[in-house]
Design a protein around this motif. Structure first.
Motif, PDB file in Angstrom:
ATOM      1  N   GLY A 221     -45.946   0.308 -58.225  1.00  0.00           N
ATOM      2  CA  GLY A 221     -45.396   1.548 -58.971  1.00  0.00           C
ATOM      3  C   GLY A 221     -46.363   2.028 -59.942  1.00  0.00           C
ATOM      4  O   GLY A 221     -46.621   0.981 -60.949  1.00  0.00           O
ATOM      5  N   LEU A 222     -46.607   3.027 -60.417  1.00  0.00           N
ATOM      6  CA  LEU A 222     -47.300   3.617 -61.507  1.00  0.00           C
ATOM      7  C   LEU A 222     -46.428   4.375 -62.497  1.00  0.00           C
ATOM      8  O   LEU A 222     -45.859   5.374 -61.832  1.00  0.00           O
ATOM      9  CB  LEU A 222     -48.526   4.535 -60.966  1.00  0.00           C
ATOM     10  CG  LEU A 222     -49.416   3.912 -60.090  1.00  0.00           C
ATOM     11  CD1 LEU A 222     -50.515   4.879 -59.518  1.00  0.00           C
ATOM     12  CD2 LEU A 222     -50.082   2.693 -60.577  1.00  0.00           C
ATOM     13  N   TRP A 223     -46.202   4.122 -63.585  1.00  0.00           N
ATOM     14  CA  TRP A 223     -45.035   4.550 -64.336  1.00  0.00           C
ATOM     15  C   TRP A 223     -45.443   5.140 -65.642  1.00  0.00           C
ATOM     16  O   TRP A 223     -46.523   4.596 -66.221  1.00  0.00           O
ATOM     17  CB  TRP A 223     -43.997   3.687 -64.755  1.00  0.00           C
ATOM     18  CG  TRP A 223     -42.848   4.054 -65.600  1.00  0.00           C
ATOM     19  CD1 TRP A 223     -41.810   4.643 -65.155  1.00  0.00           C
ATOM     20  CD2 TRP A 223     -42.764   4.022 -66.998  1.00  0.00           C
ATOM     21  NE1 TRP A 223     -41.127   5.065 -66.235  1.00  0.00           N
ATOM     22  CE2 TRP A 223     -41.532   4.586 -67.457  1.00  0.00           C
ATOM     23  CE3 TRP A 223     -43.822   3.367 -67.993  1.00  0.00           C
ATOM     24  CZ2 TRP A 223     -41.244   4.657 -68.734  1.00  0.00           C
ATOM     25  CZ3 TRP A 223     -43.159   3.604 -69.525  1.00  0.00           C
ATOM     26  CH2 TRP A 223     -42.205   4.027 -69.606  1.00  0.00           C
ATOM     27  N   GLY A 224     -45.171   6.436 -65.863  1.00  0.00           N
ATOM     28  CA  GLY A 224     -45.723   6.990 -67.228  1.00  0.00           C
ATOM     29  C   GLY A 224     -45.361   8.666 -67.466  1.00  0.00           C
ATOM     30  O   GLY A 224     -44.536   8.937 -66.435  1.00  0.00           O
ATOM     31  N   MET A 225     -45.367   8.776 -68.507  1.00  0.00           N
ATOM     32  CA  MET A 225     -45.117  10.196 -68.927  1.00  0.00           C
ATOM     33  C   MET A 225     -45.805  11.458 -67.957  1.00  0.00           C
ATOM     34  O   MET A 225     -47.120  10.794 -67.626  1.00  0.00           O
ATOM     35  CB  MET A 225     -45.255  10.685 -70.101  1.00  0.00           C
ATOM     36  CG  MET A 225     -46.685  10.542 -70.724  1.00  0.00           C
ATOM     37  SD  MET A 225     -46.764  10.777 -72.659  1.00  0.00           S
ATOM     38  CE  MET A 225     -46.247  12.543 -72.692  1.00  0.00           C
ATOM     39  N   GLY A 226     -45.590  12.355 -67.726  1.00  0.00           N
ATOM     40  CA  GLY A 226     -46.230  13.497 -66.848  1.00  0.00           C
ATOM     41  C   GLY A 226     -47.580  13.793 -67.348  1.00  0.00           C
ATOM     42  O   GLY A 226     -47.908  14.011 -68.794  1.00  0.00           O
ATOM     43  N   GLY A 227     -48.452  14.067 -66.513  1.00  0.00           N
ATOM     44  CA  GLY A 227     -49.763  14.694 -66.904  1.00  0.00           C
ATOM     45  C   GLY A 227     -50.869  13.581 -67.481  1.00  0.00           C
ATOM     46  O   GLY A 227     -51.909  13.851 -67.965  1.00  0.00           O
ATOM     47  N   ILE A 228     -50.652  12.169 -67.232  1.00  0.00           N
ATOM     48  CA  ILE A 228     -51.787  11.351 -67.803  1.00  0.00           C
ATOM     49  C   ILE A 228     -52.365  10.838 -66.940  1.00  0.00           C
ATOM     50  O   ILE A 228     -53.335  10.079 -67.074  1.00  0.00           O
ATOM     51  CB  ILE A 228     -50.825  10.215 -68.544  1.00  0.00           C
ATOM     52  CG1 ILE A 228     -49.871   9.090 -67.394  1.00  0.00           C
ATOM     53  CG2 ILE A 228     -49.946  10.446 -69.779  1.00  0.00           C
ATOM     54  CD1 ILE A 228     -49.460   8.099 -68.085  1.00  0.00           C
ATOM     55  N   THR A 231     -51.316  10.495 -60.364  1.00  0.00           N
ATOM     56  CA  THR A 231     -51.467  11.140 -59.063  1.00  0.00           C
ATOM     57  C   THR A 231     -52.945  10.666 -58.785  1.00  0.00           C
ATOM     58  O   THR A 231     -53.326  10.431 -57.831  1.00  0.00           O
ATOM     59  CB  THR A 231     -51.015  12.432 -58.963  1.00  0.00           C
ATOM     60  OG1 THR A 231     -49.401  12.592 -59.298  1.00  0.00           O
ATOM     61  CG2 THR A 231     -51.241  12.810 -57.832  1.00  0.00           C
ATOM     62  N   THR A 232     -53.749  11.218 -59.847  1.00  0.00           N
ATOM     63  CA  THR A 232     -55.117  10.998 -59.754  1.00  0.00           C
ATOM     64  C   THR A 232     -55.426   9.609 -59.565  1.00  0.00           C
ATOM     65  O   THR A 232     -56.485   9.371 -58.601  1.00  0.00           O
ATOM     66  CB  THR A 232     -55.733  11.690 -61.009  1.00  0.00           C
ATOM     67  OG1 THR A 232     -55.495  13.100 -61.177  1.00  0.00           O
ATOM     68  CG2 THR A 232     -57.239  11.554 -60.868  1.00  0.00           C
ATOM     69  N   LEU A 233     -55.075   8.781 -60.351  1.00  0.00           N
ATOM     70  CA  LEU A 233     -55.482   7.365 -60.220  1.00  0.00           C
ATOM     71  C   LEU A 233     -54.792   6.908 -58.639  1.00  0.00           C
ATOM     72  O   LEU A 233     -55.654   6.224 -57.919  1.00  0.00           O
ATOM     73  CB  LEU A 233     -54.698   6.662 -61.179  1.00  0.00           C
ATOM     74  CG  LEU A 233     -54.405   4.990 -60.869  1.00  0.00           C
ATOM     75  CD1 LEU A 233     -56.218   4.536 -60.979  1.00  0.00           C
ATOM     76  CD2 LEU A 233     -53.713   4.360 -62.124  1.00  0.00           C
ATOM     77  N   ALA A 234     -53.683   7.229 -58.197  1.00  0.00           N
ATOM     78  CA  ALA A 234     -53.132   6.962 -56.719  1.00  0.00           C
ATOM     79  C   ALA A 234     -54.284   7.521 -55.950  1.00  0.00           C
ATOM     80  O   ALA A 234     -54.660   6.977 -54.910  1.00  0.00           O
ATOM     81  CB  ALA A 234     -51.937   7.722 -56.635  1.00  0.00           C
ATOM     82  N   LYS A 235     -54.762   8.770 -55.986  1.00  0.00           N
ATOM     83  CA  LYS A 235     -55.879   9.232 -55.083  1.00  0.00           C
ATOM     84  C   LYS A 235     -56.938   8.358 -55.046  1.00  0.00           C
ATOM     85  O   LYS A 235     -57.756   8.372 -53.844  1.00  0.00           O
ATOM     86  CB  LYS A 235     -56.083  10.787 -55.487  1.00  0.00           C
ATOM     87  CG  LYS A 235     -54.819  11.804 -55.245  1.00  0.00           C
ATOM     88  CD  LYS A 235     -55.307  13.273 -55.649  1.00  0.00           C
ATOM     89  CE  LYS A 235     -54.187  14.006 -55.249  1.00  0.00           C
ATOM     90  NZ  LYS A 235     -54.639  15.670 -55.692  1.00  0.00           N
ATOM     91  N   VAL A 236     -57.630   8.074 -56.380  1.00  0.00           N
ATOM     92  CA  VAL A 236     -58.565   7.395 -56.423  1.00  0.00           C
ATOM     93  C   VAL A 236     -58.781   5.858 -55.534  1.00  0.00           C
ATOM     94  O   VAL A 236     -59.564   5.750 -54.679  1.00  0.00           O
ATOM     95  CB  VAL A 236     -59.360   7.347 -57.668  1.00  0.00           C
ATOM     96  CG1 VAL A 236     -60.432   6.081 -57.827  1.00  0.00           C
ATOM     97  CG2 VAL A 236     -59.318   8.399 -58.336  1.00  0.00           C
ATOM     98  N   VAL A 237     -57.345   5.306 -55.722  1.00  0.00           N
ATOM     99  CA  VAL A 237     -57.168   4.106 -55.115  1.00  0.00           C
ATOM    100  C   VAL A 237     -57.337   4.248 -53.516  1.00  0.00           C
ATOM    101  O   VAL A 237     -57.555   3.493 -52.841  1.00  0.00           O
ATOM    102  CB  VAL A 237     -56.105   3.289 -55.774  1.00  0.00           C
ATOM    103  CG1 VAL A 237     -55.699   1.966 -54.800  1.00  0.00           C
ATOM    104  CG2 VAL A 237     -56.030   3.035 -56.910  1.00  0.00           C
TER     105      VAL A 237
END
Length: 294
Positions: A221-228, A231-237
């Motif tokens: 799970g990747l948790w945090g406020m919007g815009g940080i 999703t980009t991190l998930a795409k790279v992984v």
């Protein structure tokens, strides 16, 4: 833009317009060994899955000079598949193709997926007389220096994990290879911005948590406020790890998508990504769950 397919009168290959057009797959094979059986089955299976394939239908086994379009097709391909059959090494043109593939692979511009058809990797590695005798004969015509380059390419390609028949029929093996090709072609289908900065640490942390070499199931799970950048991190992984799996899928904005359409639509999309089946049929959410499990 949809690419146009036409037949080249010089090679009988599947081509697409100008000489600079890209192909998904280049097939390298010894015609008399596999043209009418396994290679034909693999070619048709790849084409049926809308994979653009370069195949020399006319053949260069009858003694003509290899045309520059062959090397150009290798240069313009994403994946090259050499099909090592019993007499592959008896063809100097097959060996030239292989040498060119392995040179391109060193620059990370090309992926090579070898198939050991009726031979063992030890044969290709020149540890037996199957290919070694063929190279000895080539020395008389082509010289020791050229043959040495071919020998190095043969030994090098055996270091790549490939496919063998394993008592499987041609159709079954062709289907498995086509599925793997689809996965590899889809590795970079998730679009990410160029020149990302400061992602390496987070990417490595998630990759280590997933630890894909283990045969278990991981949910991260990747948790945090919007815009940080979650999703980009998930795409790279995803782009980094997709090629490790026989099936993969990336579905962003699940909550929003499930509000605008049914859960079954998301299930169909996920199943389609895994199987490359564009006409997935499920009758209920439970049916979708069971299909995904299978």
């Amino acid at each position: 833009m949809k690419r146009k397919r036409s037949s080249s009168p010089e090679t009988g290959s599947t081509s697409h317009g100008s000489s600079g057009t890209e192909y998904d797959v280049f097939l390298s094979f010894r015609g008399p060994d596999t043209r009418a059986n396994f290679t034909d089955s693999l070619y048709r299976t790849l084409v049926d899955k809308c994979i653009d394939v370069f195949i020399d239908k006319q053949g260069i086994d009858v003694g003509e000079e290899i045309g520059p379009e062959i090397f150009q097709a290798i240069d313009n391909s994403k994946i090259c598949i050499p099909i090592f059959s019993r007499d592959y090494a008896s063809s100097s043109w097959c060996l030239r193709e292989l040498e060119h593939m392995m040179q391109r692979r060193k620059t990370n511009e090309l992926e090579v997926m070898p198939i050991f058809y009726d031979v063992e990797p030890s044969d290709v590695k020149l540890e037996t007389r199957v290919y070694a005798d063929a190279l000895t004969l080539h020395k008389e015509k082509h010289g020791a220096e050229i043959v040495q380059r071919w020998a190095e390419a043969l030994r090098e390609v055996t270091g790549i994990k490939g496919w063998d028949t394993e008592n499987r029929g041609d159709g079954t093996l062709a289907h498995l290879i086509a599925q793997k090709v689809l996965v590899k072609l889809k590795v970079s289908c998730v679009d990410i911005a160029d020149h990302l900065v400061g992602m390496d640490g987070s990417v490595n942390e998630v990759v280590n948590l997933l630890n894909v070499e283990f045969e278990d199931v991981r949910l991260i799970g990747l948790w945090g406020m919007g815009g940080i950048g979650k999703t980009t991190l998930a795409k790279v992984v995803y782009n980094k790890l997709s090629s490790n799996f026989d099936g993969c899928g990336f579905i962003p904005n699940v909550r929003e998508a499930s509000q605008g359409s049914s859960i079954m639509d998301l299930q169909r999309r996920l199943i389609s990504d895994f199987t490359s089946d564009t006409e997935v049929r499920i009758s209920s959410i439970d049916h979708g769950k069971n299909t995904i499990k299978k």
